[in-house]
Design an enzyme around this catalytic site. Structure first.
Site, PDB file in Angstrom:
ATOM      1  N   ASP A  79     -53.477  -4.712  -7.280  1.00  0.00           N
ATOM      2  CA  ASP A  79     -52.729  -5.632  -8.220  1.00  0.00           C
ATOM      3  C   ASP A  79     -52.928  -5.821  -9.733  1.00  0.00           C
ATOM      4  OD1 ASP A  79     -50.560  -7.801  -8.194  1.00  0.00           O
ATOM      5  OD2 ASP A  79     -49.480  -6.227  -7.485  1.00  0.00           O
ATOM      6  N   GLY A 107     -46.860  -1.321  -0.103  1.00  0.00           N
ATOM      7  CA  GLY A 107     -46.583  -1.230   1.055  1.00  0.00           C
ATOM      8  C   GLY A 107     -45.170  -0.707   1.963  1.00  0.00           C
ATOM      9  N   TRP A 146     -46.659  -5.394  -6.845  1.00  0.00           N
ATOM     10  CA  TRP A 146     -47.423  -3.767  -6.921  1.00  0.00           C
ATOM     11  C   TRP A 146     -47.363  -3.567  -6.145  1.00  0.00           C
ATOM     12  CZ3 TRP A 146     -43.934  -2.544 -10.334  1.00  0.00           C
ATOM     13  CH2 TRP A 146     -43.997  -3.518 -12.360  1.00  0.00           C
ATOM     14  N   ASP A 147     -48.740  -4.244  -5.296  1.00  0.00           N
ATOM     15  CA  ASP A 147     -48.634  -4.114  -3.818  1.00  0.00           C
ATOM     16  C   ASP A 147     -47.948  -4.464  -2.893  1.00  0.00           C
ATOM     17  OD1 ASP A 147     -51.445  -4.127  -4.236  1.00  0.00           O
ATOM     18  OD2 ASP A 147     -51.643  -5.491  -3.458  1.00  0.00           O
ATOM     19  N   LEU A 148     -46.940  -4.818  -2.495  1.00  0.00           N
ATOM     20  CA  LEU A 148     -46.192  -5.285  -1.564  1.00  0.00           C
ATOM     21  C   LEU A 148     -45.201  -3.686  -1.987  1.00  0.00           C
ATOM     22  CD1 LEU A 148     -44.974  -8.644  -2.540  1.00  0.00           C
ATOM     23  CD2 LEU A 148     -46.241  -8.176  -0.504  1.00  0.00           C
TER      24      LEU A 148
END
Lengths: 411, 411
Positions: free
Chosen positions: B137, B171, B166-168
């Protein structure tokens, strides 16, 4: 009733959605569902909803924002305040079987009203707060805690994010909720009444990431610590020619490579001994981040960006060069990325537009243009409601529906 | 084969997923799918994956981060480097029919290898970049353009986000892609090979929001402008007692209420005349944001936070008080929110944990505890693979599988 026309790249083929929306979350949800093969009709008041003139605009005043978030949909415009307009829209919703909306507080769009006619309706309403009160990304974000720990350690006052992260997360969550509800309906014939509050998406996230738990159980307040990564080693550095790099060492191997690259191995070993610090431990790297950053800084400061990038690329270190939006727009990661295809967008022009980031069996679904406002009013009334040309003309004459260019602006 | 056990609140009942993951995106995807009713087994190396000691930690060293992102899953630990361990995991994956992973570059986990045994496999791999190279991220974010426009207008250098947005997003996109692929498989019996690159999620978002289009078509670079909202009126203000508020006026009504509240109506009208500015236009409010903020500031500066909040609450203006994480943790929007329920979390303690932000038919799915590492190794080997107690004991003896507390830490 699963539709046999589904394909790996169009798993939502046969799913029909009516969207009554504005701004980011609900339009993004609809666009995301359309990318997966759903047929999405966005219905707006004549002249457009509150987001139709949202910045950024082209030099001619067309909204880049609106077209960017409504790609691949069809557009119908109708007078949503007139009973005759509401009746038409109600028939479109109950015919489609799915309503996606952030237009709260309109009785005629209530689940109960619509499900009386269409018992297996999937009804998803995005709210600001769960109690129905208004909130937007920028206000929700203020309460999350993040603005008070963003930015340089010596800064005072809040620093907001520019990315509307909560809107985006809420939109993809909404697309997920609709898709899961479609699976349930396929299996059982039952509909679902779903609500998703922007604030709840944010609060759940703050909770899931441990920020609340840390505060509640340990009584610790996360410090404001600039571009350092909490509990790890990560920091930005600036080159001799003024270019910044983000550098991250998550593993002992990354960290070893970083110390070797910057010629700091002996100094880091001496530090480890003097401080009794085990730098193979991520928390230790975080605790001693300032002295480590001080050790690594001269290597970056003494070199041009080109040399730094070339050298970092030969290591395991995680790194990236900071880029501005205009640098990114012409970077090969956009121009040579199969995610982006050249799109002829009415009112905007020709540009490289992203399709779905989801790649299925090796390919992305390419972007399709956003509609012109009201472009599909006539075809949808004809094909979905079976209206005759004469009926459609009469609706136009009485300003119950419209197509083409906006007749007026509703705000 | 849709499962008749699905319910509106558990639309993914009957869906079985094996997750081999670490950090945020893939674990969040698995947790999100588990909240919708899927049976998710996270498989880790013995001692845990690279995220098992990730900060924040409790005073006892347990990872709040890990438990926060793995709620409602089962946990199996096995030696993923030993052929015997790989064989067990392969059997669990092909039995479940869905693999969700961010463990790239392992031949035995490849789609082709696994689909040879299970042709209708749904295989979702999260990558850093689409070419398979590593990115996280914090590095992806550096290239998006956002850090260079975040923070005060006079700041130089990048300001990273603290929220791993961005990770969220990646996911939740992954959870969506799996759910859509399940629908396709329900309908046709076909599996899907899906890849999702963290970088592509970010680039698609920057594109969808118009930042790239604005740069490419109009040659404009978005300015760094503090907490102002681009193209609208929004700003933070600070009270006499040092509390900050985010205040947003998206519509002419919001703006009129804000000018009346702050006693600025006559001054704003005089400004409109003198500058030939139409403040009912959102872009005009943005262009003149500095003088407007200057007009409104004294009203906030002269009052305590309590009085400001009470007064704002009587208007249509969108607003929020900035809160720190520890203020938020004890706020009624957490403590009185049905999204949060008291969770008994082994290794961590009792705390208010969020369930799914998606509310179905008026209720949230409450949080379930994260497993202890390896807690379900034996029961899963028994129930899923039909192994005898003797076989399981032999696997333990040879350190092919483990349960309970970590025996060693793999990094």
């Amino acid at each position: 009733m699963p539709n046999p026309a589904t394909s790996p790249a169009q798993p939502l083929a046969g799913v029909r959605i009516v969207e009554i929306s504005s701004f980011v979350a609900a339009p993004l949800a609809g666009m995301t569902l359309a990318q997966l093969g759903a047929d999405v009709i966005r219905i707006d008041p004549i002249g457009g909803a509150a987001d139709y003139h949202r910045w950024p605009l082209t030099d001619d005043g067309a909204s880049i924002y609106w077209t960017g978030l409504n790609k691949g949909k069809r557009s119908v415009t109708a007078d949503l305040r007139a009973p005759a307009g509401q009746l038409l829209v109600t028939r479109l919703i109950t015919g489609a079987g799915i309503l996606l909306t952030n237009a709260a507080g309109r009785d005629w769009l209530d689940y109960d009203t619509l499900a009386a006619t269409r018992p297996d309706l999937i009804h998803l309403e995005i709210l600001g707060r769960a109690d129905g009160s208004a909130a937007v990304d920028y206000t929700v974000n203020a309460a999350t805690g993040f603005p008070l720990v963003t930015g340089p350690a010596d800064h005072e006052g809040p620093i907001n994010h520019v990315l509307p992260a909560w809107d985006l997360l809420c939109g993809v969550h909404a697309a997920l909720a609709v898709t899961a509800a479609v699976r349930h309906r396929d299996a059982t014939g039952q509909g679902s009444r779903i609500t998703l509050a922007l604030e709840d998406v944010a609060l759940a996230t703050v909770g899931n990431l441990g920020f609340l738990t840390e505060a509640a159980l340990c009584g610790r307040q996360r410090p404001r610590s600039g571009n350092a990564i909490y509990g790890q080693y990560g920091q930005h550095f600036t080159s001799a020619d003024g270019v910044s790099f983000m550098v991250v060492a998550l593993t002992p191997r990354h960290f070893r490579d970083l110390t070797e690259l910057t010629g700091s191995t002996a100094a880091v070993e001496a530090l480890a001994t003097a401080l009794t610090a085990d730098f193979t431990d991520e928390g230790t790297r975080y605790r001693h981040r300032d002295v480590l950053t001080g050790l690594f800084t001269p290597w970056f400061r003494d070199r041009p960006a080109q040399e730094i990038g070339t050298a970092l690329a030969k290591t395991s270190v995680l790194w990236e060069r900071y880029r501005s939006f205009d640098e990114l727009a012409i970077d090969p990661r956009i121009t040579a990325n199969p995610l982006f295809t050249l799109l002829q967008q009415p009112q905007i022009g020709e540009y490289l537009a992203p399709g779905s980031p989801i790649s299925v069996n090796g390919a992305h679904i390419p972007a399709r243009p956003a509609p012109r406002l009201g472009e599909h009013t006539e075809s949808v009334l004809r094909d979905r409601l079976g209206l005759s040309p004469e009926s459609i003309a009469a609706l136009h004459m009485s300003s119950i529906v419209a197509n083409g260019a906006p007749a007026r602006t509703e705000r």
